[in-house]
Design an enzyme around this catalytic site. Structure first.
Site, short mmCIF file in Angstrom:
data_model
loop_
_atom_site.label_atom_id
_atom_site.label_comp_id
_atom_site.label_asym_id
_atom_site.label_seq_id
_atom_site.Cartn_x
_atom_site.Cartn_y
_atom_site.Cartn_z
N ILE A 161 4.49 -10.73 -0.89
CA ILE A 161 4.63 -12.18 -0.66
C ILE A 161 3.23 -12.81 -0.57
O ILE A 161 2.42 -12.38 0.23
CB ILE A 161 5.40 -12.48 0.65
CG1 ILE A 161 6.78 -11.83 0.63
CG2 ILE A 161 5.50 -13.98 0.89
CD1 ILE A 161 7.59 -12.02 1.92
N ASP B 149 2.70 -2.22 13.42
CA ASP B 149 2.42 -2.77 12.09
C ASP B 149 2.72 -4.28 12.06
O ASP B 149 1.89 -5.08 11.61
CB ASP B 149 3.27 -2.01 11.05
CG ASP B 149 3.06 -2.50 9.65
OD1 ASP B 149 2.03 -2.15 9.06
OD2 ASP B 149 3.91 -3.26 9.15
N LYS C 163 0.15 -7.65 11.79
CA LYS C 163 0.38 -8.70 10.78
C LYS C 163 0.53 -10.08 11.42
O LYS C 163 0.00 -11.06 10.91
CB LYS C 163 1.62 -8.33 9.96
CG LYS C 163 1.40 -7.12 9.06
CD LYS C 163 2.71 -6.61 8.48
CE LYS C 163 2.48 -5.46 7.52
NZ LYS C 163 3.73 -4.79 7.12
N GLY D 158 7.32 5.35 -0.06
CA GLY D 158 5.96 4.81 0.11
C GLY D 158 5.92 3.58 1.00
O GLY D 158 4.93 2.85 1.01
P1 NAP Z 1 -1.46 6.58 1.65
O1 NAP Z 1 -0.46 6.71 0.59
O2 NAP Z 1 -1.42 7.51 2.80
O3 NAP Z 1 -2.90 6.65 0.96
C1 NAP Z 1 -4.08 6.65 1.70
C2 NAP Z 1 -5.22 6.98 0.75
O4 NAP Z 1 -6.43 6.86 1.46
C3 NAP Z 1 -5.17 8.39 0.20
O5 NAP Z 1 -5.55 8.40 -1.15
C4 NAP Z 1 -6.20 9.15 1.04
O6 NAP Z 1 -6.85 10.21 0.34
C5 NAP Z 1 -7.21 8.05 1.27
N1 NAP Z 1 -7.98 8.27 2.50
C6 NAP Z 1 -7.52 8.39 3.77
N2 NAP Z 1 -8.56 8.56 4.62
C7 NAP Z 1 -9.67 8.56 3.86
C8 NAP Z 1 -11.04 8.73 4.13
N3 NAP Z 1 -11.48 8.92 5.37
N4 NAP Z 1 -11.92 8.67 3.10
C9 NAP Z 1 -11.48 8.48 1.84
N5 NAP Z 1 -10.21 8.32 1.52
C10 NAP Z 1 -9.31 8.37 2.51
O7 NAP Z 1 -1.42 5.11 2.28
P2 NAP Z 1 -0.93 3.77 1.59
O8 NAP Z 1 0.53 3.62 1.82
O9 NAP Z 1 -1.45 3.68 0.21
O10 NAP Z 1 -1.62 2.69 2.54
C11 NAP Z 1 -2.99 2.39 2.41
C12 NAP Z 1 -3.29 1.11 3.20
O11 NAP Z 1 -2.49 0.04 2.68
C13 NAP Z 1 -2.92 1.19 4.69
O12 NAP Z 1 -3.83 0.40 5.40
C14 NAP Z 1 -1.54 0.55 4.76
O13 NAP Z 1 -1.27 0.00 6.01
C15 NAP Z 1 -1.70 -0.54 3.71
N6 NAP Z 1 -0.46 -1.04 3.10
C16 NAP Z 1 0.48 -0.19 2.66
C17 NAP Z 1 1.61 -0.67 2.03
C18 NAP Z 1 2.68 0.24 1.52
O14 NAP Z 1 3.75 -0.26 1.11
N7 NAP Z 1 2.47 1.56 1.48
C19 NAP Z 1 1.77 -2.05 1.87
C20 NAP Z 1 0.78 -2.91 2.34
C21 NAP Z 1 -0.34 -2.39 2.95
P3 NAP Z 1 -6.03 11.49 -0.21
O15 NAP Z 1 -5.18 10.96 -1.30
O16 NAP Z 1 -7.08 12.40 -0.69
O17 NAP Z 1 -5.25 11.98 0.97
N1 HSE Z 2 4.49 0.17 6.56
C1 HSE Z 2 4.43 -1.19 6.13
C2 HSE Z 2 5.82 -1.77 6.14
C3 HSE Z 2 3.83 -1.27 4.77
O1 HSE Z 2 6.79 -0.98 6.17
O2 HSE Z 2 5.98 -2.98 6.13
C4 HSE Z 2 3.60 -2.69 4.29
O3 HSE Z 2 2.63 -3.34 5.04
#
Ligand code: NAP
Ligand code: HSE
Length: 410
Positions: free
Chosen positions: A134, A199, A203, A185
């Site tokens: 959004i 979380d 936000k 995810g």
């Molecule tokens: P994820 O799937 O767990 O991916 C995290 C990534 O960060 C992985 O590639 C990991 O490396 C890397 N990483 C972690 N610690 C690190 C470090 N110290 N140095 C370098 N790389 C590092 O998490 P995600 O779901 O993509 O979420 C990432 C961010 O986006 C978070 O802040 C989350 O709150 C936010 N977010 C997520 C979503 C969602 O729907 N998932 C939506 C909005 C925002 P490896 O691959 O080598 O483990």
């Molecule tokens: N864990 C978060 C959620 C990802 O479920 O809304 C998106 O910020």
């Protein structure tokens, strides 16, 4: 000459950003008049098998990453405060714009990072950090920059909304649905952040800053997650036509900004009552706008990556405005006027005394074999399990006639 992009994190979001950039290369060139190139990617685990093919330098070493190119922009998609803070501060201090999805980092350190960005005349973008797909952040910074806002409320966590929907509508078990949310995810690396309301708390603090002009004091925003919700609370609410949702809200009354994250019952009159699954919904209220609603995917790879890439393009086209403190025309004194109290049978007398002592009117009571649910007037803190009710309670279903055998109102 091409724009050099750096990517910190290559999980759900980071790999989604990479794919979206690759897919949109031609469109981006048309828009910006420049090619883009993902020059380097920083990850944590060198051995991890990647599901996305990568045509870029991948490293686990910060120095190798920083020396890989003269980045024009860096995307941060890791999670948590450190090392994300150090990395972000370093790039912003060099005047390199950073686009982030990391709501925890932004809520905790956003003020400092924005100050660094401002000092260096660069951009710290976080469209993707709130409500996934959004476009709420840049709307608040841009097309709503001078609009008076008195209240913002929303379903801001996709994981718990998905879980509540699956558990209530399909009668699925907690552990099974949580595992699925993780596989899809949606969930944070530590799902406690989703389940205990952290979380949504990060936000709403970010949204509050954008609506009311300053970063709120974290302790002034109480937080409750979904772990206290019992099946029978949901059952009682459902039969009245109410939906239980994890609501995050912030409001301004008489110059004071307040906020909270809490499970709440929404009546049928509330638009957010029908926001199901991983979908998020946000309502913004103000005297000129009455109520604006934003509804869309709140988590997941494509939606979040889309927001990050659009944020980058937004910046590149130099659309970067700031929201001032603003004035609020419509004051909101209270965010709800009814509450739903759930009592074990043994708590009945204590609750009656409490209601009498505090002069709180009991509007309706419902019996269940596990206890009783009372709809009461007011917003007082209660010693019992209590949920606010949002919306018009007079629209509740009349259970006396519908369910009198097992579940009568008395
Ligand atoms: P994820 O799937 O767990 O991916 C995290 C990534 O960060 C992985 O590639 C990991 O490396 C890397 N990483 C972690 N610690 C690190 C470090 N110290 N140095 C370098 N790389 C590092 O998490 P995600 O779901 O993509 O979420 C990432 C961010 O986006 C978070 O802040 C989350 O709150 C936010 N977010 C997520 C979503 C969602 O729907 N998932 C939506 C909005 C925002 P490896 O691959 O080598 O483990
Ligand atoms: N864990 C978060 C959620 C990802 O479920 O809304 C998106 O910020």
């Amino acid at each position: 000459m091409s724009l050099k992009l750096g990517l910190i994190g290559f999980g759900t979001v980071g790999s989604g950003v990479y794919e979206r950039l690759v897919q949109s290369k031609d469109e981006i060139k048309q828009l910006l008049g420049k090619n883009i190139e993902v020059a380097a990617i920083l990850v944590k685990d060198r051995q991890k098998k990647r599901v996305v093919d990568v045509d870029a330098f991948v490293t686990t070493d910060w120095d190798e990453f920083t020396n890989a190119a003269q980045f024009d922009i860096v995307f941060e998609a890791i999670g948590g405060v450190e090392p994300a803070f150090t990395y972000t501060a370093e790039w912003l201090s060099k005047g390199v714009p950073v686009i982030s999805a990391n709501k925890k980092l932004i809520a905790e350190k956003g003020q400092l990072l924005e100050e660094i960005a401002e000092k260096q005349s660069t951009y710290y973008g976080y469209e993707a950090a709130v409500a996934g797909g959004i476009p709420i952040i840049n709307n608040l910074k841009g097309t709503l920059a001078t609009t008076s806002i008195s209240r913002i409320s929303g379903i801001l966590n996709g994981t718990t909304n998905y879980m509540l929907t699956e558990m209530i509508e399909k009668h699925r078990g907690f552990a099974d649905v949580l595992l699925e949310a993780q596989e899809l995810g949606y969930a944070e690396a530590d799902p406690t952040d989703d389940l205990e309301g952290y979380d949504a708390w990060y936000k709403i603090r970010i949204l509050s800053r954008l609506c009311f002009g300053k970063w709120p004091v974290a302790d002034e925003f109480p937080r409750k997650g979904v772990s206290e919700i019992k099946d029978w609370h949901v059952e009682v609410g459902e039969r009245l036509g109410f939906k239980i949702k994890l609501i995050a809200e912030a409001w301004k009354a008489e110059s004071k900004v307040s906020g909270q994250v809490t499970p709440a019952f929404l009546t049928q009159t509330e638009p957010l009552a029908n926001v199901r699954g991983v979908t998020n919904g946000i309502a913004i209220e103000g005297s000129s706008i009455d109520k604006l609603l934003f509804i869309g995917p709140g988590a997941g790879k494509e939606a979040t990556a889309n927001s990050m890439v659009e944020d980058f393009l937004f910046h590149e086209r130099s659309y970067n405005t700031k929201r001032g403190l603003g004035s609020v025309e419509k004051q909101v004194e209270e965010t709800y006027t009814y509450m739903f109290i759930f009592l074990d049978h043994s708590e009945r007398d204590e609750a009656l005394n409490w209601a009498k002592q505090n002069e709180i009117a009991i509007v309706d009571t419902f019996s269940h074999h596990e206890g009783e649910g009372w709809i009461m007037e007011g917003t007082e803190a209660s010693p019992f399990v209590t949920y606010p009710i949002f919306g018009d309670v007079s629209t509740r279903n009349r259970l006396k006639t519908v369910h009198s055998a097992q579940f009568g109102a008395f």
